[in-house]
Design a protein around this motif. Structure first.
Motif, mmCIF file in Angstrom:
data_model
loop_
_atom_site.group_PDB
_atom_site.id
_atom_site.type_symbol
_atom_site.label_atom_id
_atom_site.label_comp_id
_atom_site.label_asym_id
_atom_site.label_seq_id
_atom_site.Cartn_x
_atom_site.Cartn_y
_atom_site.Cartn_z
ATOM 1 N N LEU A 1 0.712 -1.366 -0.003
ATOM 2 C CA LEU A 1 0.022 0.076 -0.230
ATOM 3 C C LEU A 1 0.928 1.229 0.126
ATOM 4 N N CYS A 2 0.765 2.148 -0.973
ATOM 5 C CA CYS A 2 1.499 3.172 -1.128
ATOM 6 C C CYS A 2 0.830 4.312 0.056
ATOM 7 N N PRO A 3 1.589 4.861 0.997
ATOM 8 C CA PRO A 3 1.102 5.682 1.833
ATOM 9 C C PRO A 3 0.672 7.145 1.400
ATOM 10 N N ARG A 4 1.273 7.498 0.206
ATOM 11 C CA ARG A 4 0.988 8.869 -0.217
ATOM 12 C C ARG A 4 -0.414 8.941 -1.251
ATOM 13 N N CYS A 5 -0.767 7.774 -2.061
ATOM 14 C CA CYS A 5 -1.660 7.836 -2.953
ATOM 15 C C CYS A 5 -2.844 6.833 -2.464
ATOM 16 N N ALA A 6 -2.729 5.850 -1.481
ATOM 17 C CA ALA A 6 -3.218 4.799 -1.093
ATOM 18 C C ALA A 6 -3.736 3.963 -2.282
ATOM 19 N N THR A 7 -2.923 3.656 -2.792
ATOM 20 C CA THR A 7 -3.388 2.434 -4.015
ATOM 21 C C THR A 7 -2.207 1.376 -3.715
ATOM 22 N N TYR A 8 -2.444 0.145 -4.082
ATOM 23 C CA TYR A 8 -1.453 -0.945 -3.940
ATOM 24 C C TYR A 8 -0.745 -1.241 -5.401
ATOM 25 N N LYS B 1 5.783 13.301 -7.029
ATOM 26 C CA LYS B 1 6.978 13.662 -6.573
ATOM 27 C C LYS B 1 7.361 12.864 -5.187
ATOM 28 N N ASP B 2 6.273 12.710 -4.366
ATOM 29 C CA ASP B 2 6.477 12.245 -2.784
ATOM 30 C C ASP B 2 6.417 10.613 -3.059
ATOM 31 N N CYS B 3 6.485 10.156 -4.141
ATOM 32 C CA CYS B 3 6.222 8.767 -3.965
ATOM 33 C C CYS B 3 7.336 7.739 -3.475
ATOM 34 N N PRO B 4 7.105 6.923 -2.371
ATOM 35 C CA PRO B 4 8.414 6.235 -1.824
ATOM 36 C C PRO B 4 9.068 5.225 -2.517
ATOM 37 N N TYR B 5 8.342 5.095 -3.740
ATOM 38 C CA TYR B 5 8.795 3.850 -4.342
ATOM 39 C C TYR B 5 9.669 4.678 -5.566
#
Length: 78
Positions: free
Chosen positions: A56-63, A74-78
């Motif tokens: 689960l991406c904490p920024r955009c709430a998608t898997y 810009k703030d994507c952790p992956y």
């Protein structure tokens, strides 16, 4: 009596298979492949077909799959 039933079955079978034959000829002329009669066995999984755990991406709430790379934000952790 039996010969009438047998004749009816033979006539119906001739009509049935004749229709299937004419339908096949029309499909070949149109260039469309006919649907397969039996399903094909599944092939061995390739790299793109293997199952992956999603996170689960904490920024955009998608898997997303972690090895998929960033999503473009810009703030994507992956």
């Amino acid at each position: 009596m039996f010969s009438k039933i047998l004749l009816t079955v033979v006539v119906v079978a001739i009509i049935w298979f004749g229709f299937k034959y004419l339908q096949r000829i029309a499909e070949l002329r149109a260039g469309r492949p006919s649907p397969p009669d039996a399903p094909h066995p599944p092939s061995a999984p390739t790299q793109s077909q293997t199952a992956q755990d999603l996170a689960l991406c904490p920024r955009c709430a998608t898997y997303r799959a972690p090895n998929q790379g960033p999503c473009g934000r810009k703030d994507c952790p992956y």
